[in-house]
Design an enzyme around this catalytic site. Structure first.
Site, PDB file in Angstrom:
ATOM      1  N   GLN A 199       0.887  -1.164   0.000  1.00 48.99           N
ATOM      2  CA  GLN A 199       0.000   0.000   0.000  1.00 48.99           C
ATOM      3  C   GLN A 199       0.927   1.216   0.000  1.00 48.99           C
ATOM      4  O   GLN A 199       1.589   1.475   1.013  1.00 48.99           O
ATOM      5  CB  GLN A 199      -0.909   0.007   1.219  1.00 48.99           C
ATOM      6  N   GLN A 201       0.107   4.581  -1.187  1.00 49.97           N
ATOM      7  CA  GLN A 201      -0.454   5.914  -0.991  1.00 49.97           C
ATOM      8  C   GLN A 201      -0.475   6.227   0.495  1.00 49.97           C
ATOM      9  O   GLN A 201      -0.843   5.364   1.305  1.00 49.97           O
ATOM     10  CB  GLN A 201      -1.888   5.992  -1.540  1.00 49.97           C
ATOM     11  N   PRO A 330      -5.801  -2.218   4.943  1.00 54.80           N
ATOM     12  CA  PRO A 330      -6.269  -1.105   5.785  1.00 54.80           C
ATOM     13  C   PRO A 330      -7.329  -0.212   5.152  1.00 54.80           C
ATOM     14  O   PRO A 330      -7.828   0.693   5.816  1.00 54.80           O
ATOM     15  CB  PRO A 330      -4.990  -0.308   6.043  1.00 54.80           C
ATOM     16  N   GLY A 332     -10.837   0.308   2.229  1.00 55.43           N
ATOM     17  CA  GLY A 332     -11.911  -0.365   1.512  1.00 55.43           C
ATOM     18  C   GLY A 332     -11.436  -0.804   0.150  1.00 55.43           C
ATOM     19  O   GLY A 332     -11.705  -1.910  -0.318  1.00 55.43           O
ATOM     20  N   MET A 334      -8.152   0.299  -2.992  1.00 48.03           N
ATOM     21  CA  MET A 334      -7.031   1.159  -3.432  1.00 48.03           C
ATOM     22  C   MET A 334      -6.951   1.051  -4.942  1.00 48.03           C
ATOM     23  O   MET A 334      -6.904  -0.040  -5.483  1.00 48.03           O
ATOM     24  CB  MET A 334      -5.730   0.760  -2.788  1.00 48.03           C
ATOM     25  N   GLU A 335      -6.972   2.211  -5.599  1.00 47.23           N
ATOM     26  CA  GLU A 335      -7.149   2.309  -7.035  1.00 47.23           C
ATOM     27  C   GLU A 335      -5.901   1.973  -7.839  1.00 47.23           C
ATOM     28  O   GLU A 335      -5.585   2.651  -8.814  1.00 47.23           O
ATOM     29  CB  GLU A 335      -7.651   3.721  -7.381  1.00 47.23           C
ATOM     30  N   HIS A 359     -16.259   3.441  -6.902  1.00 45.22           N
ATOM     31  CA  HIS A 359     -15.314   4.499  -6.536  1.00 45.22           C
ATOM     32  C   HIS A 359     -13.936   4.230  -7.131  1.00 45.22           C
ATOM     33  O   HIS A 359     -13.337   5.081  -7.782  1.00 45.22           O
ATOM     34  CB  HIS A 359     -15.216   4.565  -5.013  1.00 45.22           C
ATOM     35  N   GLU A 360     -13.439   3.009  -6.933  1.00 47.83           N
ATOM     36  CA  GLU A 360     -12.080   2.708  -7.427  1.00 47.83           C
ATOM     37  C   GLU A 360     -12.025   2.743  -8.950  1.00 47.83           C
ATOM     38  O   GLU A 360     -11.048   3.191  -9.537  1.00 47.83           O
ATOM     39  CB  GLU A 360     -11.619   1.356  -6.892  1.00 47.83           C
ATOM     40  N   HIS A 363     -11.663   6.230 -10.107  1.00 41.52           N
ATOM     41  CA  HIS A 363     -10.286   6.727  -9.993  1.00 41.52           C
ATOM     42  C   HIS A 363      -9.500   6.511 -11.284  1.00 41.52           C
ATOM     43  O   HIS A 363      -8.467   7.156 -11.496  1.00 41.52           O
ATOM     44  CB  HIS A 363      -9.548   6.026  -8.858  1.00 41.52           C
ATOM     45  N   GLU A 382      -9.845  12.718  -4.543  1.00 39.99           N
ATOM     46  CA  GLU A 382     -10.924  12.032  -3.837  1.00 39.99           C
ATOM     47  C   GLU A 382     -12.280  12.715  -3.909  1.00 39.99           C
ATOM     48  O   GLU A 382     -13.309  12.063  -4.042  1.00 39.99           O
ATOM     49  CB  GLU A 382     -10.515  11.815  -2.375  1.00 39.99           C
ATOM     50  N   ASP A 439      -0.659  10.841   5.892  1.00 39.56           N
ATOM     51  CA  ASP A 439      -1.508   9.870   6.593  1.00 39.56           C
ATOM     52  C   ASP A 439      -2.199  10.507   7.797  1.00 39.56           C
ATOM     53  O   ASP A 439      -3.337  10.198   8.113  1.00 39.56           O
ATOM     54  CB  ASP A 439      -0.669   8.681   7.097  1.00 39.56           C
ATOM     55  N   TYR A 447     -12.796  13.873   0.626  1.00 41.80           N
ATOM     56  CA  TYR A 447     -13.808  13.103  -0.114  1.00 41.80           C
ATOM     57  C   TYR A 447     -15.140  13.839  -0.144  1.00 41.80           C
ATOM     58  O   TYR A 447     -15.677  14.148  -1.215  1.00 41.80           O
ATOM     59  CB  TYR A 447     -14.029  11.744   0.563  1.00 41.80           C
ATOM     60  N   MET A 637      -9.244   0.470   8.238  1.00 38.67           N
ATOM     61  CA  MET A 637      -9.166   1.570   9.174  1.00 38.67           C
ATOM     62  C   MET A 637     -10.496   2.315   9.303  1.00 38.67           C
ATOM     63  O   MET A 637     -10.801   2.837  10.376  1.00 38.67           O
ATOM     64  CB  MET A 637      -8.064   2.550   8.782  1.00 38.67           C
ATOM     65  N   LYS A 638     -11.285   2.348   8.237  1.00 37.58           N
ATOM     66  CA  LYS A 638     -12.599   2.995   8.303  1.00 37.58           C
ATOM     67  C   LYS A 638     -13.433   2.389   9.421  1.00 37.58           C
ATOM     68  O   LYS A 638     -14.255   3.062  10.031  1.00 37.58           O
ATOM     69  CB  LYS A 638     -13.332   2.833   6.976  1.00 37.58           C
TER      70      LYS A 638
HETATM   71  C1  LIG Z   1      -5.673  15.847   3.278  1.00 34.08           C
HETATM   72  C2  LIG Z   1      -5.077  14.466   3.211  1.00 34.08           C
HETATM   73  C3  LIG Z   1      -3.980  14.443   2.212  1.00 34.08           C
HETATM   74  C4  LIG Z   1      -3.414  13.343   1.790  1.00 34.08           C
HETATM   75  C5  LIG Z   1      -3.808  11.990   2.298  1.00 34.08           C
HETATM   76  C6  LIG Z   1      -3.487  10.985   1.226  1.00 34.08           C
HETATM   77  C7  LIG Z   1      -3.410   9.691   1.475  1.00 34.08           C
HETATM   78  C8  LIG Z   1      -3.550   9.169   2.858  1.00 34.08           C
HETATM   79  C9  LIG Z   1      -3.170   7.714   2.977  1.00 34.08           C
HETATM   80  O1  LIG Z   1      -3.520   7.296   4.268  1.00 34.08           O
HETATM   81  C10 LIG Z   1      -3.818   6.803   1.970  1.00 34.08           C
HETATM   82  C11 LIG Z   1      -5.136   6.724   1.814  1.00 34.08           C
HETATM   83  C12 LIG Z   1      -5.693   5.718   0.929  1.00 34.08           C
HETATM   84  C13 LIG Z   1      -7.030   5.570   0.791  1.00 34.08           C
HETATM   85  C14 LIG Z   1      -7.532   4.482  -0.006  1.00 34.08           C
HETATM   86  C15 LIG Z   1      -8.821   4.260  -0.165  1.00 34.08           C
HETATM   87  C16 LIG Z   1      -9.862   5.246   0.272  1.00 34.08           C
HETATM   88  O2  LIG Z   1     -10.336   5.902  -0.876  1.00 34.08           O
HETATM   89  C17 LIG Z   1     -11.048   4.637   1.044  1.00 34.08           C
HETATM   90  C18 LIG Z   1     -10.844   4.786   2.525  1.00 34.08           C
HETATM   91  C19 LIG Z   1     -12.109   4.509   3.305  1.00 34.08           C
HETATM   92  C20 LIG Z   1     -12.514   3.041   3.175  1.00 34.08           C
HETATM   93  O3  LIG Z   1     -11.876   2.166   3.775  1.00 34.08           O
HETATM   94  O4  LIG Z   1     -13.471   2.794   2.437  1.00 34.08           O
HETATM   95 ZN   LIG Z   2     -10.587   7.193  -3.465  1.00 35.64          ZN
END
Ligand SMILES: CC/C=C\C/C=C\C[C@@H](O)/C=C/C=C/C=C\[C@@H](O)CCCC(=O)O
Ligand SMILES: [Zn+2]
Length: 685
Positions: A199, A201, A330, A332, A334-335, A359-360, A363, A382, A439, A447, A637-638
């Protein structure tokens, strides 16, 4: 030389696995004070990073143009990355080379700076044109606690005249890296083979490979991944030839990603994977024990891709495959391009959670083609993708459903802003992330505030007839590029003043009415709420109002199990989510509601999360064992962060239970999740 292979453990149980495995060894039901599960032994203390043999610089290293990266992208940019890596499950490392084909953005540049974190750098070579690779001087700066170690490579003067320059870095990963999760066989569905997935991102790619770890740079890539038989490797790329190295237990998988991507979309999975075709351009990949259920759940994937193409532009990634990762994943979804990673918590058995897949898929345009230049503009990834996801939903199920989903999103945004604080800087749509780990800034805000902003703009500028052609033009204009919020706004003005049906002056006037800086930089809830069609909300709200009246003594206790019989899964989620906005429910209400509606045994993660949260905020301790079971079954994590947080803040017993459960089981979670949970529970990292 044999390929290192983890010794298979006992055969998997013959019982059909539950929809997803408990993360804690099956031989041990998760008890509050159990000794660590047997596989803890497999997770030896984090491997000390390989001794650094290279010279170290002691000065703090300056950030590049991206505040979260050292890469000197104004001087040098990677255009193509070649990875040649061997997976060693016994040591839990990847080792090999990362070779960057670079261009000089500044012809005078004589150093190339890459990001790395928790990597053992073993040597650096440079080749020009078709010449040989030769060692060059390099420096690995001291580690920055959030951004890792800058690697500064000295470039020979001859690069100024070279048509092509390649920088090859020999390295290996370490156990302190955060991109890769190695899973013991016990943490997989099959329980026989080890597994790993990545992972990257937002800024974890630098712990998988030394790279310019900023979304401002887009690279094509190819890879050769050597893995122990019988495991299969897949990547966020198109598969190429597969070969077997004679005399070894290894298979070499080759991949190519011809469409330029930011580093955060590098992705790798290695495991006992089986594929099943679910569409003309789609396979679903999972462990054999899971793949049939996954193929059924995601059978409509082609409809989703086609609907998004009709809304925007042709899908250009070639294939759209899905990978169902083990439950510790962690997020839902990841695209990752060509291969979206999804959590097994989507396997609800009724296709009620496939909005994450929509959603993915979305992306594939917003985020993967048009990309945020830095993490402060994450809403361009997002917020736009939430908006496109709901547009697709609207085309498939009608406008009332699109608006209903947006209302739920507005409610989630409200809860997040209330929890973080109305003035918290990370509740701004475009936060300042200088010296911040992205993170730590991650939340629903980019979002749902981003989606609400686009919802409002569409209504303000004249509706879908005006906005949807703009969406298509936006993708066509910026596909393949990385942009920031100013560039996005400038194009909106340019497009609308050129194409708005009411003419340039009217378009300019409408755009000038928008309080841009308030939307971009004000913390808290948006100052403007879009108009939402509440048709599908009415039944949920009516039932909420009846329970509120019963609790306050202003209405009858005339409830029945059939109250929710006609509600969709989404409406049940809305019912519970709306109750969460109110005061805590009494234990009498919770008892009666659960007796009638049977929320506690529901498997659907979205319902389970909200029901257990309703109970925790009411300090309803009978829910505690069910919360522990849920947070040990999956690592999304959600779900696990709010549940651990609310358990921790419920009662003294709950606080103890939250910390004990996490400390005894932190190894089952992805490194990113474990790090976030430790902060949530005020445990020193
Ligand atoms: C303002 C925040 C700026 C940057 C944060 C960018 C990435 C954070 C890092 O923790 C990665 C996130 C990845 C998210 C992946 C999938 C989400 O779209 C869905 C999360 C919620 C779910 O589990 O459904
Ligand atoms: Zn997304």
């Amino acid at each position: 030389m044999g390929c290192p292979l983890s010794r298979p453990t006992a055969r998997a149980s013959s019982l059909p696995p539950p929809r997803y495995q408990s993360l804690v060894s099956a031989s041990k039901s998760p008890r509050l004070h159990s000794s660590p599960p047997p596989y803890h032994a497999l997770f030896t203390a984090a491997l000390a990073p390989a001794a650094s043999k290279q010279p170290c610089n002691t000065m703090p290293y300056p950030m590049g143009p991206d505040p979260n990266s050292f890469a000197n992208t104004a001087q040098v940019a990677t255009r193509h990355l070649s990875l040649d890596l061997t997976v060693d499950f016994s040591r839990k490392v990847l080792h090999g080379t990362a070779t960057h084909a670079i261009t000089l953005v500044d012809p005078q540049a004589r150093t190339a700076v890459f990001d790395s974190k928790a990597l053992g750098i073993q040597g650096v070579q440079v080749a020009m044109d078709q010449g040989p690779f030769a060692p060059v001087e390099y420096t690995v700066a001291d580690a920055h606690p959030k951004f890792g170690n800058a690697i500064e490579v000295s470039l020979p003067a001859a690069v100024a005249k070279a048509a092509e320059t390649r920088v090859r870095i020999h390295y290996e990963t370490t156990a302190k890296g955060t991109a890769i999760q190695f899973l013991a066989p016990e943490q997989t569905a099959g329980k026989v083979h080890p597994y790993l997935f990545t992972q990257c991102q937002a800024i974890h790619a630098r712990t998988m490979a030394p790279c310019q770890d900023t979304p401002a740079v887009k690279i094509t890539y190819d890879a050769r991944i050597t893995v122990p038989k019988p495991l299969r490797a897949l990547m966020s790329a198109l598969p190429r030839e597969t070969s077997v190295t004679e005399g070894t237990d290894c298979t070499v998988y080759a991949f190519e990603q011809p469409t330029a991507i930011p580093s955060y979309l590098l992705a790798l999975v290695v495991g006992n994977l089986q594929g099943q075709r679910i569409g003309p351009r789609s396979y679903v990949w999972a462990e054999p024990e899971v793949v049939d259920a996954a193929a059924w759940e995601f059978a409509d994937v082609e409809k989703f891709v086609a609907a998004a193409e009709d809304l925007l532009t042709p899908y250009q990634w070639g294939v759209y495959d899905l990978l169902v990762v083990p439950p510790s994943f962690p997020f839902g979804g990841m695209e990752n391009p060509c291969l979206t990673f999804v959590t097994p918590t989507l396997l609800a058995g009724d296709r009620s959670l496939v909005d994450v897949v929509i959603h993915e898929i979305s992306h594939s345009w917003t985020g993967n083609l048009v990309t945020n230049k830095d993490w402060g503009s994450f809403w361009l990834n997002e917020g736009w993708t939430m908006f496109v996801e709901r547009k697709v939903l609207g085309r498939l199920k009608g406008e009332a459903v699109r608006h209903f989903s947006a209302i739920l999103g507005w409610k989630e945004l409200f809860k997040t802003v209330k929890r973080m604080g109305l003035t918290h800087p990370f509740t701004a749509l475009v936060p300042n992330l200088e010296n911040e780990d992205p993170d730590d800034a991650f939340s629903t805000v980019p979002y749902e505030k981003g989606c609400s902003f686009l919802f409002y703009l569409e209504q303000h500028l004249g509706g879908a007839a005006v906005f949807e052609p703009y969406m298509r033009a936006y993708i066509q204009r910026f596909a393949g590029e990385s942009i920031d919020t100013q560039q996005w706004k400038d194009f909106l003005y340019k497009y609308m003043t050129a194409h708005h049906p009411d003419g340039a002056a009217k378009a300019q006037a409408l755009l000038d009415e928008v309080a841009w800086d308030a939307w971009f930089y004000n913390p808290g809830m948006p100052h403007v709420k879009p108009h939402f069609d509440e048709t599908l909300l009415k039944d949920c709200q009516a039932l909420v109002d009846r329970w509120k009246a019963a609790q306050t003594g202003t209405g009858p206790w005339d409830f029945d199990a059939n109250d929710i019989a006609s509600l969709t899964t989404e409406q049940k989620v809305m019912f519970l989510s709306t109750l969460l906005e109110w005061e805590p429910l009494t234990h009498t209400v919770l008892d009666r509601m659960d007796q009638l509606y049977q929320w506690t045994p529901v498997r659907n993660g979205e319902i389970r999360l909200r029901w257990q949260t309703l109970c925790l905020v009411a300090k309803y301790t009978p829910i505690f064992p069910h919360v522990v079971a849920f947070v040990l079954e999956q690592g999304r994590m959600k779900y696990i962060r709010p549940l651990y947080r609310n358990l921790y803040h419920s009662t003294p017993e709950g606080a103890q239970l939250a910390r004990t459960t996490f400390c005894e089981n932190r190894q089952i979670y992805h490194p990113i999740a474990a790090s976030m949970l430790a902060k949530d529970l005020d445990l020193d990292e």
